[in-house]
Motif scaffolding. Structure first.
Motif, PDB file in Angstrom:
ATOM      1  N   ALA A  63       0.947  -1.109   0.381  1.00  5.97           N
ATOM      2  CA  ALA A  63      -0.348   0.114  -0.269  1.00  5.97           C
ATOM      3  C   ALA A  63       0.645   1.240  -0.226  1.00  5.97           C
ATOM      4  O   ALA A  63       2.102   1.360   0.936  1.00  5.97           O
ATOM      5  N   LEU A  64       0.136   2.379  -0.566  1.00  2.00           N
ATOM      6  CA  LEU A  64       0.986   3.678  -0.730  1.00  2.00           C
ATOM      7  C   LEU A  64       0.072   4.205   0.032  1.00  2.00           C
ATOM      8  O   LEU A  64      -1.088   4.631   0.311  1.00  2.00           O
ATOM      9  N   VAL A  65       0.956   5.079   1.071  1.00  2.00           N
ATOM     10  CA  VAL A  65       0.315   6.076   1.510  1.00  2.00           C
ATOM     11  C   VAL A  65       0.795   8.135   1.541  1.00  2.00           C
ATOM     12  O   VAL A  65       1.604   7.724   1.911  1.00  2.00           O
ATOM     13  N   PRO A  66      -0.164   8.806   1.952  1.00  2.00           N
ATOM     14  CA  PRO A  66       0.328   9.650   2.253  1.00  2.00           C
ATOM     15  C   PRO A  66       1.711  10.383   2.447  1.00  2.00           C
ATOM     16  O   PRO A  66       1.474   9.061   4.106  1.00  2.00           O
ATOM     17  N   VAL A  67       2.698  11.216   3.142  1.00  2.00           N
ATOM     18  CA  VAL A  67       3.804  11.791   3.510  1.00  2.00           C
ATOM     19  C   VAL A  67       3.056  12.206   5.341  1.00  2.00           C
ATOM     20  O   VAL A  67       2.151  12.688   4.913  1.00  2.00           O
ATOM     21  N   ASP A  68       3.790  11.827   6.307  1.00  5.47           N
ATOM     22  CA  ASP A  68       2.789  12.331   6.987  1.00  5.47           C
ATOM     23  C   ASP A  68       2.278  12.215   8.002  1.00  5.47           C
ATOM     24  O   ASP A  68       1.520  12.819   8.916  1.00  5.47           O
ATOM     25  N   ASP A  69       1.370  11.021   6.717  1.00  7.52           N
ATOM     26  CA  ASP A  69       0.151  10.897   7.444  1.00  7.52           C
ATOM     27  C   ASP A  69       0.302   9.367   8.342  1.00  7.52           C
ATOM     28  O   ASP A  69      -0.279   8.456   8.149  1.00  7.52           O
ATOM     29  N   ILE A  70      -0.269   9.655   9.743  1.00  9.89           N
ATOM     30  CA  ILE A  70      -0.032   8.107  10.706  1.00  9.89           C
ATOM     31  C   ILE A  70      -0.673   7.829  10.844  1.00  9.89           C
ATOM     32  O   ILE A  70      -0.249   6.837  11.144  1.00  9.89           O
ATOM     33  N   GLU A  71      -2.368   8.142  10.910  1.00  8.74           N
ATOM     34  CA  GLU A  71      -3.351   7.719  10.686  1.00  8.74           C
ATOM     35  C   GLU A  71      -3.440   6.251   9.281  1.00  8.74           C
ATOM     36  O   GLU A  71      -3.271   4.973   9.653  1.00  8.74           O
ATOM     37  N   ALA A  72      -3.031   6.878   8.134  1.00  7.71           N
ATOM     38  CA  ALA A  72      -2.936   6.417   7.307  1.00  7.71           C
ATOM     39  C   ALA A  72      -1.737   5.355   7.365  1.00  7.71           C
ATOM     40  O   ALA A  72      -2.453   3.672   6.790  1.00  7.71           O
ATOM     41  N   LEU A  73      -0.743   5.618   7.544  1.00  7.73           N
ATOM     42  CA  LEU A  73       0.334   4.496   7.755  1.00  7.73           C
ATOM     43  C   LEU A  73      -0.470   3.136   8.828  1.00  7.73           C
ATOM     44  O   LEU A  73      -0.475   2.305   8.605  1.00  7.73           O
ATOM     45  N   ILE A  74      -0.779   3.798   9.752  1.00 10.86           N
ATOM     46  CA  ILE A  74      -1.228   2.774  10.852  1.00 10.86           C
ATOM     47  C   ILE A  74      -2.051   2.008  10.195  1.00 10.86           C
ATOM     48  O   ILE A  74      -2.173   0.766  10.797  1.00 10.86           O
ATOM     49  N   SER A  75      -3.303   1.622   9.768  1.00 12.27           N
ATOM     50  CA  SER A  75      -4.521   2.020   8.991  1.00 12.27           C
ATOM     51  C   SER A  75      -3.755   0.417   8.053  1.00 12.27           C
ATOM     52  O   SER A  75      -3.868  -0.384   8.475  1.00 12.27           O
ATOM     53  N   ALA A  76      -2.730   1.413   6.685  1.00 16.24           N
ATOM     54  CA  ALA A  76      -2.075   0.232   5.924  1.00 16.24           C
ATOM     55  C   ALA A  76      -2.087  -0.473   6.936  1.00 16.24           C
ATOM     56  O   ALA A  76      -2.212  -2.159   6.675  1.00 16.24           O
ATOM     57  N   ALA A  77      -1.034  -0.422   8.104  1.00 15.76           N
ATOM     58  CA  ALA A  77       0.006  -1.802   8.292  1.00 15.76           C
ATOM     59  C   ALA A  77      -1.052  -2.693   9.482  1.00 15.76           C
ATOM     60  O   ALA A  77      -0.583  -3.684   9.176  1.00 15.76           O
ATOM     61  N   ALA A  78      -1.867  -2.059   9.938  1.00 12.95           N
ATOM     62  CA  ALA A  78      -2.616  -3.509  10.531  1.00 12.95           C
ATOM     63  C   ALA A  78      -3.141  -4.040   9.561  1.00 12.95           C
ATOM     64  O   ALA A  78      -3.707  -5.075  10.190  1.00 12.95           O
ATOM     65  N   ARG A  79      -3.864  -3.457   8.176  1.00 14.17           N
ATOM     66  CA  ARG A  79      -4.763  -4.801   7.004  1.00 14.17           C
ATOM     67  C   ARG A  79      -4.070  -5.536   7.080  1.00 14.17           C
ATOM     68  O   ARG A  79      -4.597  -6.986   6.910  1.00 14.17           O
ATOM     69  N   TYR A  80      -2.275  -5.407   6.333  1.00 11.69           N
ATOM     70  CA  TYR A  80      -1.682  -6.845   6.737  1.00 11.69           C
ATOM     71  C   TYR A  80      -1.166  -7.139   8.128  1.00 11.69           C
ATOM     72  O   TYR A  80      -1.057  -8.651   7.991  1.00 11.69           O
ATOM     73  N   MET A  81      -1.171  -7.046   8.945  1.00 14.37           N
ATOM     74  CA  MET A  81      -0.602  -7.506   9.977  1.00 14.37           C
ATOM     75  C   MET A  81      -1.918  -8.547  10.386  1.00 14.37           C
ATOM     76  O   MET A  81      -1.591  -9.444  11.284  1.00 14.37           O
ATOM     77  N   ASP A  82      -3.109  -8.442   9.759  1.00 13.06           N
ATOM     78  CA  ASP A  82      -4.187  -8.419  10.591  1.00 13.06           C
ATOM     79  C   ASP A  82      -5.032  -9.299  10.078  1.00 13.06           C
ATOM     80  O   ASP A  82      -5.993 -10.650   9.688  1.00 13.06           O
ATOM     81  N   ASP A  83      -4.425  -9.550   8.579  1.00 10.77           N
ATOM     82  CA  ASP A  83      -4.983 -10.603   7.678  1.00 10.77           C
ATOM     83  C   ASP A  83      -3.921 -11.324   6.922  1.00 10.77           C
ATOM     84  O   ASP A  83      -2.716 -11.189   6.194  1.00 10.77           O
ATOM     85  N   ASP A  84      -3.562 -13.168   7.381  1.00  8.33           N
ATOM     86  CA  ASP A  84      -2.897 -13.342   6.255  1.00  8.33           C
ATOM     87  C   ASP A  84      -3.114 -13.597   4.955  1.00  8.33           C
ATOM     88  O   ASP A  84      -1.764 -13.883   4.479  1.00  8.33           O
TER      89      ASP A  84
END
Length: 361
Positions: free
Chosen positions: A300-321
């Motif tokens: 996933a590509l997320v906007p620069v300095d957008d911590i919420e978008a970064l967390i959301s994208a990372a969570a998707r991959y961490m939670d879905d094997d």
């Protein structure tokens, strides 16, 4: 005057057709590019490096051999001087214009910012200009060719299993690991990664994090602050600072997810290194990251300095094997098919050959 050539052969200065100067001792993206490319290019032409901070096995000229560059090479009308930084462009111009060395100068630009008047002055005097991405090309005011970096898909390759990858670096194999590799500093977004881990790890006990890279002296306080934040959050034992690693491919193999949170980047090889190791990537939209991930389904590509978008994208991959495994397969296929290092080496060698052929005509 015989530089050592890759493969153990000797190569005289008169035989050298291309010089790849590296005038910066500290490890950088440019240095990494030269280290990976030169052995591939040496398979079809006589190329030598010049400068500090490079492995001994690369074909290299020594400083005392530089006067030999004032003589025409045996098999070509001139040599190619392939510069990647301002001091290297300037050195090539001095050799060519002041000492009348038989040289043509090629410059590769990875910068994605307006060039200074001095840099523009140098670039206008190059014989060929290469951009490492379409985004970089837009900052150049001269004709240029886009040649994107490739990746060594042998050096960077997947482990037999994620557990085997973790075990190889001495970490518990039952954990998943999310990584952030590169110099530790504000520009690289290391603080964004740490803030994301503080939010993500407490609810995910089967995940830990790895930060690989050096904080130079001006950024030592920045690194200390990050470690203190993690200690205060009770995560000091789950976010591992492992420093600069010479065996960095092993550390990619320990990962299940890679995050590239940069605020600014020229090109940025780390997402490619992760993809070639079959690791999904969450990256900010800087450097060439968008062009690397484009159409890949590798992350996933997320906007620069957008911590919420970064967390959301990372969570998707961490939670879905299943999603993570599909992205891992896509990442590996995309890196191997679109970014092989051999392709970059062939493209550069073709530009050199074009210059030589023009002289022949």
């Amino acid at each position: 005057m015989m530089p050592e050539r890759a493969g153990g052969h000797r190569l005289s200065v008169r035989e050298v057709e291309v010089v790849a100067p590296n005038f910066k001792k500290r490890l950088s993206g440019v240095t990494s590019t030269i280290v990976q490319l030169v052995p591939r290019q040496a398979g079809s032409l006589r190329i030598a490096t010049l400068g500090p901070g490079l492995p001994r096995e690369l074909p290299a000229l020594r400083w005392w051999q530089v006067p030999g560059l004032l003589l025409k090479p045996k098999s070509r009308p001139f040599r190619i001087w392939h510069a990647r930084r301002n001091p290297e462009m300037l050195a090539g111009l001095v050799l060519r214009s002041v000492f009348r060395a038989p040289l043509r100068i090629v410059f590769t630009s990875a910068s994605q910012r307006e060039h200074t008047p001095w840099t523009r002055f140098l670039i206008r005097r190059m014989d060929r200009v290469i951009a490492t991405s379409r985004k970089t090309a837009r900052y150049l005011r001269v004709p240029n060719r886009v040649v994107m970096h490739g990746i060594d898909t042998v050096r960077f390759s997947p482990p037999e299993s994620s557990a085997a990858g973790a075990s190889a670096v001495g970490f518990p194999p039952e954990q998943h690991y999310v990584g952030c590799f590169g110099r530790i500093r504000h520009q690289k977004g290391t603080d964004l990664f740490v803030d994301a881990m503080i939010r993500l790890l407490p609810d995910r006990p089967n995940w830990s994090a790895i930060i690989a890279g050096q904080a130079t002296q001006p950024h030592a306080a920045f690194e200390a602050e990050l470690k203190e934040k993690l200690r205060a959050a009770g995560l000091a034992e789950r976010v591992h600072f492992v420093g600069t690693r010479q065996d960095i491919p092993k550390w990619y193999r320990a990962l299940s997810l890679f995050i590239a949170p940069q605020r600014w980047e020229g090109f940025g090889l780390t997402p490619l290194e992760a993809m070639a190791t079959a690791v999904p990537v969450v990256a900010t939209n800087v450097g060439a990251f968008g062009e690397i991930l484009d159409g890949s389904k590798a992350g996933a590509l997320v906007p620069v300095d957008d911590i919420e978008a970064l967390i959301s994208a990372a969570a998707r991959y961490m939670d879905d094997d299943i999603l993570r495994q599909a992205a891992a397969s896509a990442a590996l296929a995309h890196a191997r098919s679109h970014f092989p290092l051999e392709g970059e080496a062939r493209a550069l060698n073709a530009i050199y050959e074009e210059l030589w052929q023009e002289a022949a005509r």
